[in-house]
Structure formats: structure tokens, C-alpha cells
Design a protein around this motif. Sequence first.
Motif, PDB file in Angstrom:
ATOM      1  N   ALA A 160     -11.875 -18.377 -18.326  1.00 37.51           N
ATOM      2  CA  ALA A 160     -10.949 -17.553 -19.117  1.00 37.51           C
ATOM      3  C   ALA A 160     -11.267 -16.069 -18.962  1.00 37.51           C
ATOM      4  O   ALA A 160     -10.364 -15.232 -18.808  1.00 37.51           O
ATOM      5  CB  ALA A 160     -11.003 -17.959 -20.586  1.00 37.51           C
ATOM      6  N   GLY A 161     -12.555 -15.715 -19.002  1.00 38.49           N
ATOM      7  CA  GLY A 161     -12.939 -14.317 -18.832  1.00 38.49           C
ATOM      8  C   GLY A 161     -12.607 -13.795 -17.455  1.00 38.49           C
ATOM      9  O   GLY A 161     -12.139 -12.649 -17.305  1.00 38.49           O
ATOM     10  N   ALA A 162     -12.840 -14.626 -16.433  1.00 38.28           N
ATOM     11  CA  ALA A 162     -12.515 -14.218 -15.063  1.00 38.28           C
ATOM     12  C   ALA A 162     -11.015 -14.024 -14.907  1.00 38.28           C
ATOM     13  O   ALA A 162     -10.562 -13.053 -14.280  1.00 38.28           O
ATOM     14  CB  ALA A 162     -13.028 -15.265 -14.080  1.00 38.28           C
ATOM     15  N   GLN A 163     -10.218 -14.915 -15.472  1.00 37.17           N
ATOM     16  CA  GLN A 163      -8.772 -14.781 -15.406  1.00 37.17           C
ATOM     17  C   GLN A 163      -8.305 -13.503 -16.103  1.00 37.17           C
ATOM     18  O   GLN A 163      -7.412 -12.797 -15.606  1.00 37.17           O
ATOM     19  CB  GLN A 163      -8.101 -15.996 -16.043  1.00 37.17           C
ATOM     20  N   ALA A 164      -8.910 -13.197 -17.254  1.00 35.95           N
ATOM     21  CA  ALA A 164      -8.525 -11.996 -18.005  1.00 35.95           C
ATOM     22  C   ALA A 164      -8.805 -10.728 -17.202  1.00 35.95           C
ATOM     23  O   ALA A 164      -7.974  -9.809 -17.158  1.00 35.95           O
ATOM     24  CB  ALA A 164      -9.259 -11.965 -19.348  1.00 35.95           C
ATOM     25  N   ASP A 165      -9.979 -10.664 -16.571  1.00 34.03           N
ATOM     26  CA  ASP A 165     -10.312  -9.494 -15.755  1.00 34.03           C
ATOM     27  C   ASP A 165      -9.360  -9.358 -14.579  1.00 34.03           C
ATOM     28  O   ASP A 165      -8.901  -8.249 -14.252  1.00 34.03           O
ATOM     29  CB  ASP A 165     -11.753  -9.593 -15.253  1.00 34.03           C
ATOM     30  N   LEU A 166      -9.069 -10.464 -13.925  1.00 40.83           N
ATOM     31  CA  LEU A 166      -8.166 -10.432 -12.777  1.00 40.83           C
ATOM     32  C   LEU A 166      -6.761 -10.026 -13.213  1.00 40.83           C
ATOM     33  O   LEU A 166      -6.085  -9.253 -12.515  1.00 40.83           O
ATOM     34  CB  LEU A 166      -8.147 -11.801 -12.092  1.00 40.83           C
ATOM     35  N   ASN A 167      -6.328 -10.509 -14.366  1.00 46.58           N
ATOM     36  CA  ASN A 167      -5.010 -10.137 -14.887  1.00 46.58           C
ATOM     37  C   ASN A 167      -4.882  -8.633 -15.092  1.00 46.58           C
ATOM     38  O   ASN A 167      -3.832  -8.044 -14.824  1.00 46.58           O
ATOM     39  CB  ASN A 167      -4.742 -10.855 -16.219  1.00 46.58           C
ATOM     40  N   LEU A 168      -5.950  -7.992 -15.605  1.00 47.50           N
ATOM     41  CA  LEU A 168      -5.907  -6.555 -15.843  1.00 47.50           C
ATOM     42  C   LEU A 168      -5.593  -5.787 -14.563  1.00 47.50           C
ATOM     43  O   LEU A 168      -4.788  -4.849 -14.561  1.00 47.50           O
ATOM     44  CB  LEU A 168      -7.242  -6.082 -16.411  1.00 47.50           C
ATOM     45  N   ILE A 169      -6.243  -6.164 -13.488  1.00 50.92           N
ATOM     46  CA  ILE A 169      -6.050  -5.457 -12.222  1.00 50.92           C
ATOM     47  C   ILE A 169      -4.682  -5.789 -11.628  1.00 50.92           C
ATOM     48  O   ILE A 169      -3.954  -4.906 -11.166  1.00 50.92           O
ATOM     49  CB  ILE A 169      -7.178  -5.791 -11.227  1.00 50.92           C
ATOM     50  N   ARG A 170      -4.312  -7.040 -11.644  1.00 58.72           N
ATOM     51  CA  ARG A 170      -3.025  -7.449 -11.086  1.00 58.72           C
ATOM     52  C   ARG A 170      -1.856  -6.784 -11.801  1.00 58.72           C
ATOM     53  O   ARG A 170      -0.929  -6.258 -11.188  1.00 58.72           O
ATOM     54  CB  ARG A 170      -2.863  -8.973 -11.198  1.00 58.72           C
ATOM     55  N   LYS A 171      -1.892  -6.824 -13.136  1.00 57.63           N
ATOM     56  CA  LYS A 171      -0.759  -6.332 -13.918  1.00 57.63           C
ATOM     57  C   LYS A 171      -0.713  -4.814 -13.964  1.00 57.63           C
ATOM     58  O   LYS A 171       0.354  -4.234 -14.218  1.00 57.63           O
ATOM     59  CB  LYS A 171      -0.796  -6.937 -15.323  1.00 57.63           C
ATOM     60  N   ARG A 172      -1.834  -4.166 -13.740  1.00 52.46           N
ATOM     61  CA  ARG A 172      -1.771  -2.719 -13.585  1.00 52.46           C
ATOM     62  C   ARG A 172      -1.008  -2.368 -12.305  1.00 52.46           C
ATOM     63  O   ARG A 172      -0.265  -1.397 -12.250  1.00 52.46           O
ATOM     64  CB  ARG A 172      -3.187  -2.127 -13.550  1.00 52.46           C
ATOM     65  N   GLY A 173      -1.186  -3.189 -11.277  1.00 48.90           N
ATOM     66  CA  GLY A 173      -0.444  -2.985 -10.044  1.00 48.90           C
ATOM     67  C   GLY A 173       1.019  -3.347 -10.172  1.00 48.90           C
ATOM     68  O   GLY A 173       1.897  -2.655  -9.649  1.00 48.90           O
ATOM     69  N   LEU A 174       1.299  -4.419 -10.872  1.00 46.16           N
ATOM     70  CA  LEU A 174       2.676  -4.918 -11.027  1.00 46.16           C
ATOM     71  C   LEU A 174       2.779  -5.583 -12.391  1.00 46.16           C
ATOM     72  O   LEU A 174       2.245  -6.676 -12.599  1.00 46.16           O
ATOM     73  CB  LEU A 174       3.014  -5.912  -9.917  1.00 46.16           C
ATOM     74  N   ALA A 175       3.444  -4.922 -13.316  1.00 52.79           N
ATOM     75  CA  ALA A 175       3.492  -5.396 -14.706  1.00 52.79           C
ATOM     76  C   ALA A 175       4.078  -6.789 -14.820  1.00 52.79           C
ATOM     77  O   ALA A 175       3.721  -7.551 -15.734  1.00 52.79           O
ATOM     78  CB  ALA A 175       4.284  -4.415 -15.559  1.00 52.79           C
ATOM     79  N   THR A 176       4.973  -7.153 -13.914  1.00 50.60           N
ATOM     80  CA  THR A 176       5.626  -8.461 -13.985  1.00 50.60           C
ATOM     81  C   THR A 176       4.878  -9.547 -13.227  1.00 50.60           C
ATOM     82  O   THR A 176       5.386 -10.668 -13.099  1.00 50.60           O
ATOM     83  CB  THR A 176       7.059  -8.364 -13.444  1.00 50.60           C
ATOM     84  N   ALA A 177       3.695  -9.243 -12.728  1.00 46.69           N
ATOM     85  CA  ALA A 177       2.908 -10.265 -12.022  1.00 46.69           C
ATOM     86  C   ALA A 177       2.632 -11.433 -12.957  1.00 46.69           C
ATOM     87  O   ALA A 177       2.341 -11.231 -14.145  1.00 46.69           O
ATOM     88  CB  ALA A 177       1.599  -9.667 -11.527  1.00 46.69           C
ATOM     89  N   PRO A 178       2.728 -12.652 -12.467  1.00 47.80           N
ATOM     90  CA  PRO A 178       2.488 -13.810 -13.340  1.00 47.80           C
ATOM     91  C   PRO A 178       1.035 -13.874 -13.783  1.00 47.80           C
ATOM     92  O   PRO A 178       0.133 -13.416 -13.089  1.00 47.80           O
ATOM     93  CB  PRO A 178       2.847 -15.000 -12.450  1.00 47.80           C
TER      94      PRO A 178
END
Length: 470
Positions: free
Chosen positions: A372-390
Motif C-alpha cells: 500500500a505504501g509503495a502504491q501510494a508513493d508511485l501514485n504521487l509521481i504518476r498523478k503529478r505527471g498526469l492527473a487522470t492516470a489510473p
Amino acid sequence: MRHTKILTLALLVPTVLSGVACSDFLVLEPPQSVSEETYFQSMNDFRASVVGVYDQMSLNDWYGRSMYIMSDIMGEDIKKNSSANRYKEFADFEGQVISGHMYERELWGDGYAGINMLNKIINAEFTPSAASQTEFNQILGEAYALRGLAFFGLVTMYGQHYTFTADGSHPGIPLVLESDVTALPARSTVKQVYAQAIADLTKGISLMTMDRNRPYMISKSGAQALLSRIYLYMEDFNNSVAMADAVINSGKYSLVSTSNYVSQFVTGGSSEAIFELFYSSVDNPGNEGLSGMYRATGYGDYLPSKDLLNLIPAGDIRRQMFIVDPKLVGIYASQRVNKWPTAPGMDKIPIVRLSEVYLNRAEARARLGQTAGAQADLNLIRKRGLATAPDVTDTGQALLDAILIERRIELSAEGHRIHDIMRHKKGINRVDNTSTRASMPYPCKFCILPIPFEEMDTNPKMVQNDGYVG
């Protein structure tokens, strides 16, 4: 051409300017060498001498260009242009005769010259006044931290990754901790070099309490961020998480907004810049710097591969790190790296930034089963690049693979890729290939640099890296 032999480098003296205040860092001219007798007689000598190290780090043959371009062109994300001749032997994995190679000699020489300067600061006999003690500790802490970074950076370039052997006993680089003109140092093991780098960075953390000219001088947080990388590389995942936590929870840094993503590499000093190189209109390398290797108005020797570009989703802000050049055709089409687009040599080159720290923590957490923590960190970087990233839902190996892909996108052209490939014990497969070798299986002899031939000729204790001759 600079001398590259450690024996010769031991003769170098640290650089000192008198009457220079810490606040003048951004406008300092390169300092001048002085005699041994005049070393470190005042705080100004320490102030200026450590500035000399930052100046040394920014040289093209160290962190200003070679550390990054050489690391990236040995991977699959950066490819040669048709006119490329600088560094091409490393893009092509030419490992036979090394006597004609130049850039690995310059990197070795500049790195050890910097280490020698740092040793002079660290080993100086000087007692500051009570009023200067905090600043003195800060400067000494910076020297320790920078030496740790120097040892770590060089061992990643000239030694195989930490887990290449089960106990890290394979050859690293010489650990030179003091100046001795008679010394002929042998190579320490990779484990020993990592231990010294960690000890130096940890010592630096214990001494540093100031943020001087942030982010252009290293700080306690900068040392912690670098330790998050080092511990990740040696697969000490708990300590990697702990160091990343210390930086993230410090409250000093935040990811830049999507709208400000592109400008952070131009203006410098962004909210996520932890430690980066500073260049001014007076003191810059022009087209000889890192950007000149990519820019059409520079040498333009290297291009982003389609392999990398195809990983970036449509609409992701990081696609703006690349620009279409209609003059590129065929296998060289069609884009250029545009991460540093302003006047030659004026862009800011990151040593470590917050996005990497999040990705370090994401990978370490994933390896520890903290999904869960790894997913949360990865989400931060992905969604900063593209807000609509799944949202990230991957687990296990798929999650690790997703983190490594995100590192390719987020940290492209910042000198990380070959080290990520090797520490995960993967081969290189260049689908979009313009070099003489499209693939290199793991283990890869030529994914590290040869020990310079001058060093081999001078020092009978030196052992060459496997596969290289001459």
C-alpha cells in the motif's frame, strides 16, 4: 588534459580564497591554488575551499556532464545521433583497447581531485572561535557528505553493483582518505567503499545544522536523500525507507506542481530541489555542458529512444521534456531531450530531488512487502505527471516493474538508468538501437568503465576491470 593518476592527484592543493563570505557563494569566481603553508588559517579559507569543491563537481568531466551522459547512453533510453563522437565508445560498449579512451580518465581524475580537496578540509588542524563553531561544523559536515557522494559516485561507475557478488567483495575503487605522495593505493572492495560513503554521509548529517544557499550546497536533508539511494542500491531496504522518511517528513520539500514541472530544470531552486548544481552566465560550460550533448544548437550527439518515449502516456507533462526536431529522420527520428532548453550551460542539473526520494521509498517498500505504501508513493509521481492516470493496483513483481518504468520516465537523462538495470541484474535490449551493439546480457563487463590506463601504468597494485585491456 588533466592528470588522472591518484599518485599525481595527491600533490594537488585545495583551493582557497580569502575574504569570501558564505552568502557570496553564487557569485564566486573559481578559487586559486595556494601553498601548503597558507592552508586553512581562517574561516574564510574553509568557506572558499569548500566552494572550490562545488566548482569542481560542476566540471563537465564530473557531475556537470560525464556522470550523467555515460550512465544513460549505456542503457536503452538514450541513443546515438548519426554525428555522435563524444562518449560513443561507451554507447557502443567498445571494451578492447582503452588507451584511446578519454572520458573515463577525466572522470577519474576530476573525481579524485575533488576527494583530495575534501580530504584537506576534513584533515585540517584548525580550532574555530566559539562564534564560528556552528558554521565550521556545517562546512566540515558538507565536506564529509560530499566525500561520501564522491566515493559512491565513482564506485558506481568503475565497480560492478553492490550485489554483483553475495558479499560485495568484488573490486571497487581506492579509498583515499588523506594526501600521501608516496601511496600506491589498491582497490578496496565495493562493500568497503559503500561503508565509507555511508560513514561519511552519516558523519556529515551529525555536523550539519544549516541550509546554506539551498539547494546549491549540500545539507543534512541532501545527505539523507543520497543515503536513501545508497541503501536502496545495496538492498538495505529498511534503511532506505528510513532515510527517505527523514527527508519527506522534514517539511522542507514538496513536489512541484504539474504546471511548474518543466520550469524547475531551467530556473532551479524549486520546492523539490534537494541538491543541484548551479551555473551562472559568468561560470557556465556552454555547449560543453550536459545540455550541449542533447540540444540541436549544441552538439546534439544523443537522442531519446522510442523505447523511452513510448512509455510516457499521452498528456503526461513529462512528454514536454522532449521536443520534435523535423531534421531528424529515419532511425534517428524524431525527438530530442529538452529537459535543459535555455542558454547553453545555464540550466540547473539535479544531484538528487524529491521525486527520486519518493521512488526510492516506493521501491524499498515494495521489496519489503509494504504494498500500500509503495502504491501510494508511485501514485504521487504518476498523478503529478498526469492527473487522470489510473490508481496503481499492481502488486508483487508487477509493482516493482511499474516503479522501474516510472524511474525511467521521471529520472530520464539524469544518470540513473544503467545503475537501475545492473542492480536488478537485467540485460540490455535496445529495440530502438543506433549503436553497434543492440544488446548486452547480464552480467555486463562493459557496463562499468575501465580503470584509466595511466593509473594502470603508474600503480602496480591497480587491477583492471574484467574485459578491458590496454
